[in-house]
Write an enzyme that holds these catalytic residues in place. Structure first.
Site, PDB file in Angstrom:
ATOM      1  N   GLU A 171     -44.698  28.403-110.558  1.00 25.46           N
ATOM      2  CA  GLU A 171     -43.594  29.078-111.719  1.00 25.46           C
ATOM      3  C   GLU A 171     -42.708  27.797-111.166  1.00 25.46           C
ATOM      4  O   GLU A 171     -42.661  27.491-112.079  1.00 25.46           O
ATOM      5  CB  GLU A 171     -42.766  30.317-111.720  1.00 25.46           C
ATOM      6  CG  GLU A 171     -41.989  30.133-113.020  1.00 25.46           C
ATOM      7  CD  GLU A 171     -41.506  31.712-112.853  1.00 25.46           C
ATOM      8  OE1 GLU A 171     -40.092  32.424-112.531  1.00 25.46           O
ATOM      9  OE2 GLU A 171     -42.157  32.545-112.273  1.00 25.46           O
ATOM     10  N   SER A 206     -39.457  33.189-107.309  1.00 22.60           N
ATOM     11  CA  SER A 206     -40.497  33.479-107.115  1.00 22.60           C
ATOM     12  C   SER A 206     -41.578  32.614-107.730  1.00 22.60           C
ATOM     13  O   SER A 206     -41.116  31.567-108.488  1.00 22.60           O
ATOM     14  CB  SER A 206     -40.645  34.338-108.598  1.00 22.60           C
ATOM     15  OG  SER A 206     -40.135  36.117-108.692  1.00 22.60           O
ATOM     16  N   ARG A 239     -42.586  32.619-119.457  1.00 20.54           N
ATOM     17  CA  ARG A 239     -42.317  32.469-118.647  1.00 20.54           C
ATOM     18  C   ARG A 239     -42.181  30.377-119.609  1.00 20.54           C
ATOM     19  O   ARG A 239     -42.708  29.423-119.686  1.00 20.54           O
ATOM     20  CB  ARG A 239     -42.377  31.657-117.530  1.00 20.54           C
ATOM     21  CG  ARG A 239     -41.828  33.061-116.707  1.00 20.54           C
ATOM     22  CD  ARG A 239     -40.601  33.185-116.679  1.00 20.54           C
ATOM     23  NE  ARG A 239     -40.624  34.041-115.744  1.00 20.54           N
ATOM     24  CZ  ARG A 239     -39.868  35.078-115.714  1.00 20.54           C
ATOM     25  NH1 ARG A 239     -39.852  35.342-117.588  1.00 20.54           N
ATOM     26  NH2 ARG A 239     -39.664  36.366-115.619  1.00 20.54           N
TER      27      ARG A 239
END
Length: 307
Positions: free
Chosen positions: A297, A227, A177
């Site tokens: 995130e 998410s 990420r």
């Protein structure tokens, strides 16, 4: 400041592309958040880079966004300019087993272009509700695949030098990420993706399988940013949250999804502050029960001038 910068932006893009006091809840998948002083929608890559140059020259705070599927703007709003790439760079070109696509192209459309041309490798991204630019910046992934697996080069605007640069996959420093674009002052303009040849029917089956898994396991019927937390090494965020007894826990209109605890959803009428408070509570509670501090995130955009 708002009127001044909006007027200056007219020198590089049409007035119809410049919006002041813009409700960012309309432009993020959380469907919540405050207002941006200026929201601009350039219609080409040239306009986008000219806008960023103008903002830098005038020392105006700015953020570049795509589909808003990983962004939450504080209820207090954003004192600066938000630049949307959706209209500026949405082209998708296919040549043999290579796809070149602009940062504003939706991942679903790029994945569909791969399918239509019997190119395999992007099935994992077919259901991610983001733009290519955002996916490059955060090295988006799902079901065992990541953007770094298919990217061969990325064209970006270097905000520090004003130059356009092309970086290879290795130079992008992709990680979980993250990428160099997240750490450096780069604006993603375009990416080149390379695929293997595949069977269209098999590609379609994989895309349908992933879509069904999402439908079965994720709360797609509610606004969210996907998410909410990164996966801690050796663990699953959703399982840690469930084990902490937080399934269904709510703050205002924000709720930890009972269907998938890794998702914070807008159950109805949630404010950005509700979502932020819930995220912070979940992190604290999970840390107290497991010793693991979850990392969001979703990008929470707060302006220092407003808190």
């Amino acid at each position: 400041m708002t009127e001044d910068i909006a007027e200056k932006l007219k020198s590089v893009t049409a007035a119809s592309n410049i919006h002041t006091d813009e409700d960012m809840g309309k432009h993020t998948t959380f469907r919540a958040g405050g207002k941006a002083d200026v929201y601009v929608t350039p219609q080409s890559i040239r306009e986008a880079t000219d806008i960023v140059r103008l903002l830098l020259a005038n020392e105006v705070s700015y953020t570049v966004m795509g589909n808003g599927s990983n962004l939450l703007v504080s209820d207090k709003g954003y004192r600066g300019c938000i630049v949307s790439m959706l209209d500026a760079a949405g082209d998708i070109k296919v040549c043999d087993n290579v796809i070149s696509a602009g940062a504003g192209a939706m991942l679903s459309k790029v994945a569909n272009a791969a399918y239509e041309n019997a190119l395999t490798g992007m099935e994992f991204a077919s259901g991610i509700p983001g733009s290519l630019g955002g996916a490059v910046v955060m090295n988006a992934g799902a079901y065992g695949g990541e953007m770094k697996d298919i990217i061969t080069s990325v064209t970006m605007f270097d905000c520090m030098t004003g130059d356009t640069v092309i970086l290879s996959t290795d130079e992008m420093r992709f990680g979980y990420r993250t990428s160099i674009a997240k750490e450096h002052s780069y604006v993603v303009l375009e990416a080149q993706l390379e695929f293997a040849r595949g069977d269209r029917s098999e590609i379609k089956l994989r895309m349908e399988d992933f879509a069904q898994r999402r439908k079965d396991r994720q709360p797609l019927e509610f606004p969210s940013a996907g998410s909410t937390f990164k996966r801690p090494e050796g663990h699953f965020a959703g399982k840690l949250i469930e084990d902490a007894g937080l399934g269904g826990y709510s703050v205002g209109g924000a709720q930890v999804s009972e269907k998938h605890c890794g998702f914070v959803i807008n159950k109805g009428g949630a404010r950005a502050d509700d979502i932020i408070e819930l995220i912070n509570y979940v992190r604290e509670k999970v840390y107290n029960t497991s010793g693991i501090m979850l990392e969001p995130e979703v990008v929470i955009l707060r302006d220092p001038a407003r808190g």
